[in-house]
Scaffold this motif. Structure first.
Motif, PDB file in Angstrom:
ATOM      1  N   PHE A 161      29.719  78.829 -17.544  1.00  0.00           N
ATOM      2  CA  PHE A 161      30.817  77.851 -17.634  1.00  0.00           C
ATOM      3  C   PHE A 161      32.100  78.534 -18.101  1.00  0.00           C
ATOM      4  CE2 PHE A 161      33.202  75.647 -20.991  1.00  0.00           C
ATOM      5  CZ  PHE A 161      33.998  74.867 -20.172  1.00  0.00           C
ATOM      6  N   ARG A 162      32.005  79.336 -19.160  1.00  0.00           N
ATOM      7  CA  ARG A 162      33.203  80.019 -19.689  1.00  0.00           C
ATOM      8  C   ARG A 162      33.829  80.923 -18.623  1.00  0.00           C
ATOM      9  NH1 ARG A 162      30.126  80.149 -24.542  1.00  0.00           N
ATOM     10  NH2 ARG A 162      31.206  79.156 -26.279  1.00  0.00           N
ATOM     11  N   GLN A 163      32.968  81.595 -17.881  1.00  0.00           N
ATOM     12  CA  GLN A 163      33.427  82.496 -16.819  1.00  0.00           C
ATOM     13  C   GLN A 163      34.206  81.722 -15.746  1.00  0.00           C
ATOM     14  OE1 GLN A 163      30.064  84.520 -15.169  1.00  0.00           O
ATOM     15  NE2 GLN A 163      31.284  86.188 -14.314  1.00  0.00           N
ATOM     16  N   GLU A 164      33.661  80.580 -15.348  1.00  0.00           N
ATOM     17  CA  GLU A 164      34.312  79.765 -14.310  1.00  0.00           C
ATOM     18  C   GLU A 164      35.655  79.209 -14.808  1.00  0.00           C
ATOM     19  OE1 GLU A 164      33.464  78.750 -10.974  1.00  0.00           O
ATOM     20  OE2 GLU A 164      32.393  80.629 -11.290  1.00  0.00           O
ATOM     21  N   PHE A 165      35.652  78.771 -16.050  1.00  0.00           N
ATOM     22  CA  PHE A 165      36.883  78.207 -16.624  1.00  0.00           C
ATOM     23  C   PHE A 165      37.953  79.296 -16.732  1.00  0.00           C
ATOM     24  CE2 PHE A 165      39.709  76.738 -19.978  1.00  0.00           C
ATOM     25  CZ  PHE A 165      39.837  75.385 -19.728  1.00  0.00           C
ATOM     26  N   ALA A 166      37.541  80.473 -17.209  1.00  0.00           N
ATOM     27  CA  ALA A 166      38.486  81.591 -17.330  1.00  0.00           C
ATOM     28  C   ALA A 166      39.048  81.966 -15.962  1.00  0.00           C
ATOM     29  CB  ALA A 166      37.802  82.791 -17.978  1.00  0.00           C
ATOM     30  N   LYS A 167      38.190  81.916 -14.947  1.00  0.00           N
ATOM     31  CA  LYS A 167      38.638  82.252 -13.593  1.00  0.00           C
ATOM     32  C   LYS A 167      39.701  81.259 -13.118  1.00  0.00           C
ATOM     33  CE  LYS A 167      36.693  82.666  -8.956  1.00  0.00           C
ATOM     34  NZ  LYS A 167      35.510  82.264  -8.175  1.00  0.00           N
ATOM     35  N   ALA A 168      39.509  79.983 -13.439  1.00  0.00           N
ATOM     36  CA  ALA A 168      40.507  78.970 -13.060  1.00  0.00           C
ATOM     37  C   ALA A 168      41.852  79.283 -13.713  1.00  0.00           C
ATOM     38  CB  ALA A 168      40.028  77.581 -13.461  1.00  0.00           C
ATOM     39  N   ILE A 236      43.003  84.006 -22.836  1.00  0.00           N
ATOM     40  CA  ILE A 236      41.933  83.066 -22.456  1.00  0.00           C
ATOM     41  C   ILE A 236      40.680  83.347 -23.286  1.00  0.00           C
ATOM     42  CG2 ILE A 236      40.408  82.330 -20.573  1.00  0.00           C
ATOM     43  CD1 ILE A 236      42.759  82.832 -18.632  1.00  0.00           C
ATOM     44  N   ALA A 237      40.376  84.618 -23.517  1.00  0.00           N
ATOM     45  CA  ALA A 237      39.213  84.959 -24.350  1.00  0.00           C
ATOM     46  C   ALA A 237      39.399  84.428 -25.774  1.00  0.00           C
ATOM     47  CB  ALA A 237      39.006  86.473 -24.363  1.00  0.00           C
TER      48      ALA A 237
END
Ligand code: MN
Length: 255
Positions: A161-168, A236-237
């Motif tokens: 989830f975090r990966q997808e959100f960061a990508k957005a 973002i991190a």
């Protein structure tokens, strides 16, 4: 080229009056001179108001620094409020809902002359008010409860989830926002919007997913440039350390 002595004199007199008024205030020394330059009229006050940050400006250090938070809230967010109030003053007969989220949900009700102004500044007011509310000091970690379970079920795991959100957030070109949204059918979605658009805005081609925001991340450069410069990924991190999961859970589970 004739100058305007009467205007200059009037300008001087108004500055003198201002200086006198200032010197009467407690704590103001008489050595300070009024600032040079044109006298800018104050922005129209109300009906929209900037609310206070729900925590001190330094509360999210070291992740979100105090200088950025102070400018972001006190200058940027204030400017959206001021410019929204200007739109009200320009077109007072429009249906200006006091809740900016409702205001931007149907921009077709707003007259052409101020629609873009309401979209950008009503959007800015709604988005920033929401953003402050889903941040908190000594927060972050993993979401528990129903939201945590729903994120794991829908995205496979919390890291995914975090990966997808960061990508957005990373792939939003230019200025905009990343969002976690609860859609009408109750499912969760990650999306991003340009400028000050948001999932509250219906009938706007640039908004791919509408629904109820659960999380938001401002990825305008003004949100991170002072501390992170061009390193949006680092910002973002850092966001994950200040996410107010308790508020996100409340938003996800309320009607
Ligand atoms: Mn911002």
């Amino acid at each position: 080229m004739n100058s305007h002595p009467r205007l200059s004199r009037r300008h001087f007199l108004s500055l003198s009056a201002a200086a006198t008024a200032v010197s009467l205030l407690p704590g103001c020394g008489t050595t300070e001179k009024p600032a040079a330059g044109p006298v800018v009229p104050p922005p129209p006050s109300g009906p929209y108001q900037l609310g206070p940050l729900p925590y001190p400006v330094a509360a999210l250090e070291p992740h979100f620094d105090a200088q950025t938070m102070g400018i972001h809230h006190g200058k940027h967010h204030q400017a959206y409020v001021d410019n929204l109030n200007k739109a009200v003053a320009m077109a007072p007969n429009n249906p200006f809902n006091p809740d900016p989220r409702v205001l931007v949900s149907d921009l077709s009700k707003i007259s052409d002359s101020v629609r873009a102004q309401v979209r950008n500044n009503g959007g800015g007011h709604a988005n920033h008010t929401f953003f402050w509310s889903i941040l908190a000091p000594a927060a972050g970690g993993d979401p528990a409860g129903k939201l945590g379970a729903a994120l794991e079920a829908q995205f496979g795991s919390l890291p995914k989830f975090r990966q997808e959100f960061a990508k957005a957030g990373m792939t939003r070109f230019g200025s905009g926002w990343a969002w976690l949204v609860r859609k009408e059918d109750g499912s969760l979605a990650i999306t991003s919007t340009p400028n000050q658009d948001s999932p509250w805005m219906r009938g706007v081609p640039e908004v791919a997913v509408t629904g109820k925001p659960i999380l938001a991340l401002d990825v305008w450069e003004h949100a991170y440039y002072l501390k992170y410069q061009n390193r949006r990924a680092d910002y973002i991190a850092a966001f994950w350390n200040v996410v107010n999961w308790a508020e996100a859970e409340r938003l996800f589970t309320e009607a």
